[in-house]
Write an enzyme that holds these catalytic residues in place. Sequence first.
Site, short mmCIF file in Angstrom:
data_model
loop_
_atom_site.label_atom_id
_atom_site.label_comp_id
_atom_site.label_asym_id
_atom_site.label_seq_id
_atom_site.Cartn_x
_atom_site.Cartn_y
_atom_site.Cartn_z
N GLU A 100 19.02 -44.42 26.58
CA GLU A 100 18.94 -45.89 26.46
C GLU A 100 17.67 -46.43 27.13
OE1 GLU A 100 23.03 -45.99 28.06
OE2 GLU A 100 23.44 -47.47 26.51
N GLU B 16 28.14 -40.08 26.10
CA GLU B 16 29.17 -40.84 26.85
C GLU B 16 30.58 -40.60 26.32
OE1 GLU B 16 26.21 -42.06 25.95
OE2 GLU B 16 25.44 -43.44 27.46
N GLY C 228 22.34 -43.01 29.65
CA GLY C 228 21.45 -44.06 30.16
C GLY C 228 19.98 -43.67 30.07
N ALA D 49 23.36 -42.00 33.33
CA ALA D 49 23.82 -42.71 34.53
C ALA D 49 24.45 -41.65 35.44
CB ALA D 49 24.84 -43.76 34.13
#
Length: 260
Positions: free
Chosen positions: A114, A134, A111, A66
């Site tokens: 993911e 993260e 992300g 992200a």
Amino acid sequence: MSYENLKVETRDGVAIVTINRPDKLNALNDRTVEELDAAFAAIGSDPQVRGAILTGAGEKAFVAGADIAELATQSPVDGKERSIRGQKVLDRIENLGKPVIAAVNGFALGGGCELALACHVRVASENARLGTPEVKLGIMCGYAGTQRLPRLVGKGRALEMLLTGEMVAAPDALRIGLVNRVVPKESLLAEAETLLRQMLANGPVSLRFTLEAVNAGLEMPLDEAQYLEATLFGLICTTEDMKEGTKAFLEKRPAKFQGK
Ligand code: COA
């Protein structure tokens, strides 16, 4: 929708979606997540598109996570909403009803990891590195990594990745089942496309129902999941493709599936 951060091209029934922010290692800012949602909604509803490949632009990254610049200023309310929005986009990919292959061409972090997990199959280049860093930023996975990762590689291996935040290189990713194949960087897209076309040679309804049985069934008790499978199996017996597939075998010729 016109895309700022994606390239989408379709050839012979296959959509190739490239996340295109190479100067930021294809980090997922809000705009990119919104564009991914629109692109996969279009792919899902277009009968001419039968499957997709998702990859990242440039030499270094699939997606490096992200966008940390956006995360850095978020309030608790923003954070929760951003997480839910992202989860819905990844759910859309997982439940597209058409096979989606992640061609992991470099870093797939946070992300990005993911996102690769939401695809049905992952083909990685030899230089790929996957991870969920993260925790190093004082945050945690927000796009269902805490759920898809242990379901794919097992709880112990997932927790090692999730709690250390360390990256896993392609050979180890292959060993633990985090990726399906590792191939030379130069042939990544070609290998992903070959694998996808091998799937697409089969009955489209067979693919759709198999994806549904696996995705929905894995979240159910075994007896209910088996009942779902039996019900879908019964339903597939009503299709033209079932008649054609079995007839073609008996007539010793390739089947011509219509997706009906
Ligand atoms: N969000 C926003 N920008 C990112 C980013 C991310 N997740 N990952 C990389 N970038 C940006 C960098 O800030 C840099 O931008 P700049 O040139 O404007 O400074 C550019 O992409 C190139 O990254 P850089 O760090 O210089 O490349 P590198 O090869 O030295 O390192 C990584 C590569 C992947 C190890 C490193 O970029 C990194 O650790 N990224 C963050 C990974 C992460 O924590 N992801 C989870 C986020 S929740």
